[in-house]
Design an enzyme around this catalytic site. Structure first.
Site, PDB file in Angstrom:
ATOM      1  N   SER A 125       3.995  29.976  68.710  1.00  0.00           N
ATOM      2  CA  SER A 125       5.078  29.215  68.075  1.00  0.00           C
ATOM      3  C   SER A 125       5.733  28.289  69.086  1.00  0.00           C
ATOM      4  CB  SER A 125       6.118  30.198  67.540  1.00  0.00           C
ATOM      5  OG  SER A 125       7.297  29.520  67.188  1.00  0.00           O
ATOM      6  N   TYR A 148      12.146  37.667  68.986  1.00  0.00           N
ATOM      7  CA  TYR A 148      10.926  37.201  68.313  1.00  0.00           C
ATOM      8  C   TYR A 148      10.150  36.239  69.213  1.00  0.00           C
ATOM      9  CZ  TYR A 148       8.302  33.709  65.706  1.00  0.00           C
ATOM     10  OH  TYR A 148       7.339  32.814  65.330  1.00  0.00           O
ATOM     11  N   LYS A 152       6.331  36.367  71.241  1.00  0.00           N
ATOM     12  CA  LYS A 152       5.272  35.340  71.201  1.00  0.00           C
ATOM     13  C   LYS A 152       4.909  34.932  72.631  1.00  0.00           C
ATOM     14  CE  LYS A 152       4.410  34.645  66.805  1.00  0.00           C
ATOM     15  NZ  LYS A 152       3.131  35.077  66.245  1.00  0.00           N
TER      16      LYS A 152
HETATM   17  C1  UD1 Z   1      13.158  28.812  62.944  1.00  0.00           C
HETATM   18  C2  UD1 Z   1      13.363  29.728  64.103  1.00  0.00           C
HETATM   19  C3  UD1 Z   1      12.147  29.669  64.991  1.00  0.00           C
HETATM   20  C4  UD1 Z   1      10.936  30.088  64.188  1.00  0.00           C
HETATM   21  C5  UD1 Z   1      10.804  29.230  62.950  1.00  0.00           C
HETATM   22  C6  UD1 Z   1       9.739  29.845  62.097  1.00  0.00           C
HETATM   23  C7  UD1 Z   1      15.769  29.899  64.552  1.00  0.00           C
HETATM   24  C8  UD1 Z   1      16.868  29.533  65.467  1.00  0.00           C
HETATM   25  N1  UD1 Z   1      14.566  29.360  64.838  1.00  0.00           N
HETATM   26  O1  UD1 Z   1      12.958  27.489  63.464  1.00  0.00           O
HETATM   27  O2  UD1 Z   1      12.275  30.519  66.089  1.00  0.00           O
HETATM   28  O3  UD1 Z   1       9.773  29.942  64.960  1.00  0.00           O
HETATM   29  O4  UD1 Z   1      12.035  29.207  62.215  1.00  0.00           O
HETATM   30  O5  UD1 Z   1       9.700  29.325  60.847  1.00  0.00           O
HETATM   31  O6  UD1 Z   1      15.941  30.638  63.600  1.00  0.00           O
HETATM   32  N2  UD1 Z   1      18.842  24.228  58.608  1.00  0.00           N
HETATM   33  C9  UD1 Z   1      19.954  23.891  57.864  1.00  0.00           C
HETATM   34  N3  UD1 Z   1      20.269  24.655  56.795  1.00  0.00           N
HETATM   35  C10 UD1 Z   1      19.552  25.757  56.419  1.00  0.00           C
HETATM   36  C11 UD1 Z   1      18.418  26.108  57.191  1.00  0.00           C
HETATM   37  C12 UD1 Z   1      18.096  25.327  58.282  1.00  0.00           C
HETATM   38  O7  UD1 Z   1      20.628  22.911  58.158  1.00  0.00           O
HETATM   39  O8  UD1 Z   1      19.903  26.433  55.443  1.00  0.00           O
HETATM   40  C13 UD1 Z   1      18.459  23.370  59.743  1.00  0.00           C
HETATM   41  C14 UD1 Z   1      18.420  24.071  61.084  1.00  0.00           C
HETATM   42  O9  UD1 Z   1      19.668  24.035  61.697  1.00  0.00           O
HETATM   43  C15 UD1 Z   1      17.354  23.239  61.802  1.00  0.00           C
HETATM   44  C16 UD1 Z   1      16.399  22.811  60.675  1.00  0.00           C
HETATM   45  O10 UD1 Z   1      17.148  22.921  59.486  1.00  0.00           O
HETATM   46  O11 UD1 Z   1      17.918  22.089  62.376  1.00  0.00           O
HETATM   47  C17 UD1 Z   1      15.165  23.676  60.569  1.00  0.00           C
HETATM   48  O12 UD1 Z   1      15.534  25.030  60.481  1.00  0.00           O
HETATM   49  P1  UD1 Z   1      14.491  26.204  60.190  1.00  0.00           P
HETATM   50  O13 UD1 Z   1      13.657  25.856  59.011  1.00  0.00           O
HETATM   51  O14 UD1 Z   1      15.239  27.490  60.151  1.00  0.00           O
HETATM   52  O15 UD1 Z   1      13.505  26.163  61.431  1.00  0.00           O
HETATM   53  P2  UD1 Z   1      13.827  26.262  63.010  1.00  0.00           P
HETATM   54  O16 UD1 Z   1      15.243  26.527  63.276  1.00  0.00           O
HETATM   55  O17 UD1 Z   1      13.231  25.076  63.665  1.00  0.00           O
END
Ligand code: UD1
Length: 337
Positions: A125, A148, A152
């Site tokens: 990842s 997590y 990895k």
């Molecule tokens: C997350 C995990 C990462 C993991 C990946 C797997 C965290 C901090 N990181 O990545 O370790 O490998 O998922 O799928 O949890 N966002 C919103 N609103 C929401 C959800 C997300 O604004 O309800 C934003 C987040 O702040 C981020 C982006 O959307 O900027 C993507 O978020 P997400 O899909 O959770 O992925 P990651 O944070 O990149």
């Protein structure tokens, strides 16, 4: 045609990888303990491909069970996807993450060696890059920031050390960025248990009326519009990346990492706008505080994968959300429909 064993085969990424392998003519041995997925995904994969994977309900923690699987097939290569993957859960219950992710990999490598199988593609990842400076290249230092991610990262070291122990090993570490989307048929896709933490599944469930609104986790980052920027990759492109990596194992000896991303960053607001285009109506959302542990930007430098795997992504953000929405609409409750 080669026989490829896939662990975590019934999951979101697993089902798309099995489909790609079957379409490419591989014999597929599918292994999963069904702890976080449904065998229905593979039933649909066989409907879509007209071919069948041999399924074994076995945990990677069950060394005896794994041994039986290796004893009953002539396996050439393993694609190892099985593992726990929720960041929040890993903070609350780190031991389970170390046990399943490291224990599973150790069992698998032992059994592979016992049966003379030395070719492995591992699902790593982008989380291994931690708080480094994006875009991330494979030569950057690692520094995962949660349990997590650390499992990895440690698995990467484990596989690197195994590969260094004997020249017969060929191991690909695939560092996924943010996989989203679904097969274009809408028949297989992501089926998260409980409330999804990841952006796109949550946005799609909100569009379907399952949640009141999306909370944007912060709009004060130093990015184009203040919201977090990620490298989203269509799951079908990601699956194709596994096939490309399998091919690269013919020429790459030892252990090597490849980023699987699009190389393009998209902000949360851009994802929201694309999702609204796909759905054809506004999706309720509000801006909330930053989510602890989030970084402003995580985008892949994809030059190594492009050059060495002869692979690039084909699908855009609009394709990802359109396909994800098709899956969401035709399976509002996931595989239970
Ligand atoms: C997350 C995990 C990462 C993991 C990946 C797997 C965290 C901090 N990181 O990545 O370790 O490998 O998922 O799928 O949890 N966002 C919103 N609103 C929401 C959800 C997300 O604004 O309800 C934003 C987040 O702040 C981020 C982006 O959307 O900027 C993507 O978020 P997400 O899909 O959770 O992925 P990651 O944070 O990149």
């Amino acid at each position: 045609m080669p026989t490829t064993l896939v662990t975590g085969a019934t999951g979101y990424i697993g089902s798309h990888v099995v489909l790609a392998l079957l379409e490419a003519g591989h014999e597929v041995v599918a292994v999963d303990d069904l702890s976080n997925s449904s065998p229905e995904s593979l039933r649909r994969v066989s409907q879509l491909t007209g071919r069948e994977a041999a399924f074994h309900e076995v945990s990677v923690l069950d060394r005896v069970g794994l041994t039986k699987v290796f004893a009953s097939h002539e396996i050439d290569t393993v694609v190892h996807l099985a593992g726990l993957k929720a960041v929040g859960d890993s903070v609350a219950d780190p031991l389970s993450y170390y046990e399943v992710n490291l224990g599973g990999s150790m069992n698998l490598v032992r059994v592979m060696a016992e049966y003379g199988v030395f070719r492995l593609v591992f699902s790593s990842s982008a989380t291994v890059y931690g708080e480094g400076i994006s875009p991330f290249a494979e030569t950057d230092g690692l520094g995962a920031v949660n349990p997590y991610g650390r499992t990895k990262e440690i698995q990467e070291y484990l596989f690197g050390d195994v590969a260094a122990s004997g020249s017969q090993w060929r191991i690909a570490l695939l560092r996924y960025f943010n996989p989203v989307g679904a097969h274009v048929s809408g028949r297989i896709g992501e089926d998260p248990v409980g409330k999804p933490n990841n952006l796109v599944p949550f946005v799609m469930q909100t569009a379907a009326g399952r949640h009141e609104q999306v909370t944007i986790h912060g709009d004060d980052y130093a990015t184009i519009d203040g919201t977090g920027v990620r490298d989203y990759i269509h799951v079908v492109d990601l699956a194709a990346g596994h096939l490309a990596a399998l091919g690269a194992l013919d020429t790459h000896v030892g252990c090597r990492a490849w980023n699987l991303g699009s190389g393009v960053g998209s902000s949360v607001k851009e994802v929201m706008a694309a999702a609204e285009r796909a759905v054809g109506q506004p999706i309720p959302h509000q801006v909330g505080p930053r989510r602890p542990g989030d970084v402003a930007e995580a985008v892949a430098d994809v030059s190594r994968a492009n050059d060495e795997l002869a692979w690039t992504t084909q699908r855009t953000l609009d394709d990802m959300v359109t396909d994800h929405w098709r899956w969401q609409q035709s399976n509002p409750q996931g595989y239970t429909d």
